[in-house]
Design a protein around this motif. Structure first.
Motif, short mmCIF file in Angstrom:
data_model
loop_
_atom_site.label_atom_id
_atom_site.label_comp_id
_atom_site.label_asym_id
_atom_site.label_seq_id
_atom_site.Cartn_x
_atom_site.Cartn_y
_atom_site.Cartn_z
N VAL A 1 -132.26 -34.88 20.81
CA VAL A 1 -133.26 -35.73 20.19
C VAL A 1 -134.22 -34.87 19.39
O VAL A 1 -134.50 -33.72 19.74
N ALA A 2 -134.70 -35.41 18.26
CA ALA A 2 -135.70 -34.74 17.43
C ALA A 2 -136.67 -35.79 16.92
O ALA A 2 -136.35 -36.98 16.87
N VAL A 3 -137.85 -35.34 16.51
CA VAL A 3 -138.87 -36.25 16.00
C VAL A 3 -139.37 -35.73 14.67
O VAL A 3 -139.54 -34.52 14.48
N ASP A 4 -139.59 -36.64 13.70
CA ASP A 4 -140.10 -36.22 12.40
C ASP A 4 -141.61 -36.38 12.32
O ASP A 4 -142.26 -36.81 13.29
N ALA A 5 -142.19 -36.05 11.17
CA ALA A 5 -143.64 -36.07 11.02
C ALA A 5 -144.23 -37.46 11.17
O ALA A 5 -145.41 -37.62 11.53
N ALA A 6 -143.43 -38.50 10.91
CA ALA A 6 -143.91 -39.88 11.03
C ALA A 6 -143.73 -40.43 12.43
O ALA A 6 -144.12 -41.58 12.70
N GLY A 7 -143.17 -39.64 13.34
CA GLY A 7 -142.98 -40.08 14.71
C GLY A 7 -141.66 -40.79 14.97
O GLY A 7 -141.45 -41.32 16.05
N ASN A 8 -140.76 -40.80 13.97
CA ASN A 8 -139.44 -41.39 14.18
C ASN A 8 -138.57 -40.45 15.01
O ASN A 8 -138.65 -39.23 14.87
N PHE A 9 -137.72 -41.04 15.83
CA PHE A 9 -136.85 -40.26 16.71
C PHE A 9 -135.40 -40.34 16.24
O PHE A 9 -134.89 -41.42 15.91
N TYR A 10 -134.74 -39.18 16.21
CA TYR A 10 -133.33 -39.07 15.86
C TYR A 10 -132.56 -38.66 17.10
O TYR A 10 -132.93 -37.68 17.76
N VAL A 11 -131.50 -39.39 17.43
CA VAL A 11 -130.75 -39.14 18.66
C VAL A 11 -129.30 -38.80 18.31
O VAL A 11 -128.65 -39.52 17.54
N ALA A 12 -128.81 -37.70 18.88
CA ALA A 12 -127.40 -37.33 18.75
C ALA A 12 -126.61 -38.18 19.74
O ALA A 12 -126.68 -37.96 20.95
N ASP A 13 -125.86 -39.14 19.21
CA ASP A 13 -125.09 -40.10 20.00
C ASP A 13 -123.68 -39.53 20.15
O ASP A 13 -122.76 -39.87 19.41
N TYR A 14 -123.51 -38.68 21.15
CA TYR A 14 -122.38 -37.75 21.27
C TYR A 14 -121.01 -38.43 21.18
O TYR A 14 -120.17 -38.07 20.36
N LEU A 15 -120.76 -39.41 22.05
CA LEU A 15 -119.44 -40.03 22.08
C LEU A 15 -119.24 -41.08 21.00
O LEU A 15 -118.11 -41.49 20.73
N ASN A 16 -120.33 -41.54 20.39
CA ASN A 16 -120.22 -42.45 19.25
C ASN A 16 -120.08 -41.71 17.93
O ASN A 16 -119.96 -42.34 16.87
N GLN A 17 -120.15 -40.38 17.97
CA GLN A 17 -119.96 -39.54 16.78
C GLN A 17 -120.91 -39.93 15.64
O GLN A 17 -120.51 -40.11 14.49
N ARG A 18 -122.20 -40.03 15.98
CA ARG A 18 -123.18 -40.46 14.98
C ARG A 18 -124.59 -40.03 15.38
O ARG A 18 -124.83 -39.61 16.52
N ILE A 19 -125.49 -40.16 14.42
CA ILE A 19 -126.92 -39.98 14.66
C ILE A 19 -127.59 -41.34 14.54
O ILE A 19 -127.32 -42.10 13.60
N GLN A 20 -128.47 -41.65 15.48
CA GLN A 20 -129.21 -42.91 15.42
C GLN A 20 -130.69 -42.59 15.24
O GLN A 20 -131.21 -41.60 15.77
#
Length: 346
Positions: A166-185
């Motif tokens: 998981v990571a967070v940007d300057a606006a507070g949005n969260f990015y999640v590595a969705d491992y088995l779905n092969q995507r970023i949410q």
């Protein structure tokens, strides 16, 4: 110009030319500063620590996969607090893998076994969670603030299937590595689903087990592929920009990279897990330096999984095999005598 000065200058130029002509990155590795942790269940001990994050004050948050908790330390490793026990209720955890801290000091935890994301304040007070079915058990995306449930694994929008980083940007949005779905949410600061991108494959913009994610100050998103052995870079609109890496142990190659972070200058640090080292790149993927090898001595690693960098450039690395945190700083280089010493205050 004195003869002594000319000799020193000549030696310096020779060293620089030899470094430039070699395959070794010019930037020296940071110096080992300190470490803490050992195997166990008590405060300051770890079982399978999986990620590390820092807040603006320099406090260190560690996600423990097998102790099902978060531990908080100051920047020198002094224990401050802990929260989480095994379970599916609000504030409980099941094998947390990732942790990130936003600009307000809120802590986002990837509750992997429960297929959901939880958000806490800086003291560990539960704020909210999101995932499919976490509020009523419905087969739909939900946000919950009390009386919460475990999530339902799957591939719908906002639905998770073994999330890791998981990571967070300057606006507070969260990015999640969705491992088995092969995507970023991507979710906003309140957990609302915004978008996702990626699919299984080896083409640009596709993923092979995305394990880690990081965001730089410009909003560019970096993703590590655990099985793809590479890093991909996307702009803030999720358009593919660049990629680097291949399977192997050479410079810029990887064996199961996972944790990664971006420093204030835009440099990218990667936990090269099965090569037992950290590699540092510029924002375009040019290798700057690397350090570490398999072992338990200072500066060695056994399964580094998470990495974090503070504003001073100090690097924190979490090791699953050694059940500890190591802190590095600098670099400080003395070409002529002795060993580099870190400045006072570290």
């Amino acid at each position: 110009m004195s003869l002594k000065f000319r000799r020193l200058l000549g030696l310096l130029l020779l060293v620089l030319s030899l470094v430039a002509a070699s395959s070794i990155p010019f930037e020296p590795a940071p110096a080992f500063l300190l470490k803490w942790g050992t195997l166990g269940i008590n405060n300051g001990e770890f079982i399978f620590p999986s990620d590390v994050a820092l807040d603006a004050a320099g406090n260190v948050y560690v996600a423990e996969n097998s102790n099902h908790r978060i531990q908080k330390f100051d920047g020198t490793g002094t224990f401050l607090s802990t929260w989480g026990t095994f379970g599916a209720l609000a504030g409980q955890l099941d094998g947390p893998f990732g942790v990130a801290v936003d600009a307000l000091g809120n802590v986002c935890v990837v509750d992997t076994g429960n297929e959901r994301i939880q958000k806490f304040d800086k003291d560990g007070t539960f704020l909210r969670m999101w995932g499919w079915g976490v509020n009523t058990g419905a087969t739909a995306f939900e946000i919950c603030t009390s009386g919460c449930l475990a999530g339902i694994a799957g591939s719908g929008d906002g639905q998770l299937n073994f999330p890791t980083g998981v990571a967070v940007d300057a606006a507070g949005n969260f990015y999640v590595a969705d491992y088995l779905n092969q995507r970023i949410q991507k979710f906003d600061s309140n957990g609302n689903f915004l978008t996702n991108w990626g699919s299984a494959g080896t083409d640009d913009g596709q993923f092979q087990s995305p394990g880690g994610v990081a965001v730089d100050a410009a909003g560019n998103v970096y993703v590590s592929e655990f099985q793809g052995h590479r890093i991909q870079k996307f702009d803030s609109s999720y358009t593919f920009l660049a990629k680097w890496g291949a399977q192997g142990s050479g410079d810029g190659q990887f064996e199961n990279p996972i944790g990664l972070k971006v420093d204030a200058a835009g440099n990218v640090y990667v936990a090269d897990a099965n090569n037992d080292r950290i590699q540092k790149f510029d924002s375009n993927g040019t290798l700057l330096t690397k350090w570490g090898e398999l072992g338990a001595a200072d500066g060695q690693f056994d399964g580094p999984r998470g990495v974090a960098v503070n504003l001073a450039g100090d690097v924190y690395v979490v090791e699953q095999g050694n059940n500890r945190i190591q802190k590095f700083g600098g670099p400080w280089l003395d070409l002529f005598i002795g060993e580099p010493e870190p400045p006072s205050g570290h």
